[in-house]
Design an enzyme around this catalytic site. Sequence first.
Site, mmCIF file in Angstrom:
data_model
loop_
_atom_site.group_PDB
_atom_site.id
_atom_site.type_symbol
_atom_site.label_atom_id
_atom_site.label_comp_id
_atom_site.label_asym_id
_atom_site.label_seq_id
_atom_site.Cartn_x
_atom_site.Cartn_y
_atom_site.Cartn_z
ATOM 1 N N GLU A 158 48.846 10.945 56.132
ATOM 2 C CA GLU A 158 49.348 11.034 54.764
ATOM 3 C C GLU A 158 50.824 10.653 54.699
ATOM 4 O O GLU A 158 51.254 9.931 53.799
ATOM 5 C CB GLU A 158 49.152 12.444 54.199
ATOM 6 C CG GLU A 158 49.586 12.545 52.740
ATOM 7 C CD GLU A 158 49.580 13.955 52.195
ATOM 8 O OE1 GLU A 158 50.449 14.266 51.347
ATOM 9 O OE2 GLU A 158 48.706 14.758 52.605
ATOM 10 N N CYS A 202 49.998 20.261 46.960
ATOM 11 C CA CYS A 202 48.609 20.292 46.499
ATOM 12 C C CYS A 202 48.232 21.672 45.973
ATOM 13 O O CYS A 202 48.555 22.690 46.590
ATOM 14 C CB CYS A 202 47.719 19.891 47.681
ATOM 15 S SG CYS A 202 45.999 20.349 47.564
ATOM 16 N N ASN A 234 47.181 21.755 56.678
ATOM 17 C CA ASN A 234 47.313 22.871 55.735
ATOM 18 C C ASN A 234 46.716 24.149 56.311
ATOM 19 O O ASN A 234 47.217 25.243 56.060
ATOM 20 C CB ASN A 234 46.689 22.508 54.378
ATOM 21 C CG ASN A 234 45.186 22.617 54.340
ATOM 22 O OD1 ASN A 234 44.622 23.686 54.110
ATOM 23 N ND2 ASN A 234 44.496 21.500 54.551
#
Length: 302
Positions: free
Chosen positions: A82, A183, A216
């Site tokens: 990412e 997010c 995450n």
Amino acid sequence: MGINFVPAEEDGTKDWSNVKEGDVVILPAFGASLQEMQLLDEKGCRIVDTTCPWVSKVWNAVDAHRKKDMTSVIHGKWKHEESVATASMADDYVIVLNMEEAKYVSNYILNGGDKQEFLAKFKNAMSEGFDPDVHLKKVGIANQTTMYKDETAAIAKLFERTMMKKYGPQKVNDHFMSMDTICDATQERQDAVQLMLEKKDEIDLFLVVGGWDSSNTAHLLEIIEMNGKTGYHVDMADRIKEDGSIEHRKVDGTIETKKDFLPKGKLTIGVTSGASTPDKYLEDSIERIFLLKALERDAVSA
């Protein structure tokens, strides 16, 4: 007909040689770099883009930096796909892993420093031709969407204060920009863990379920351990064994097997999972815990 994966190598590069004209290529949620998308287009591939809207939001932020001639300071891991994709959208960028690296950059902005040391420190995490004496006069904050949100917010505040000291309050908006691009699913889970930690004295241990390569999910374990609690990160229920042991990922990334990880008697366990972990994985892991406690109860009764 088959399904193949194009994994990232240790240095972040990918081998696209087996991808041919007419192949259907599914881009993952964390996106693909501009160079990769151009290559796939040149190959005549059919692209299915599943890039997460939150990743696209980060790209929009980076585009806003570029239009204002700002360098993007990206909070992330330079090898993560990412961050690679996000960096490809910027003209000038530097990627900082954590607050320590952010403070190093901040100090350079305010006080200068050893340019060669800076370039060596961020050799894999900056744009080609990056010059800290030129490209740190105007900065915008971006992030890998799965990073620890409180750290991203703190890094943004650090650079806002840095630019205020350097150029004065009246001109700070000419030299600094930040947008909230963590997010939602990641933030909700981090917030939920923080809520559980408010009652951490009532919780014996935490179980974190999610991919071992999931950024995450790894951050959830970090939050737990930063608060002095024991957490076990598993990627699937099978890591919890019938003999009472658990194979789990530690904060440093190593895999460890711990025997008799569950304390005897009544327990309160905090349970959480990564943003894209299937509910079934979480449910199966909880069932394994119940099974072990049932076996313990039966052994006591026998």
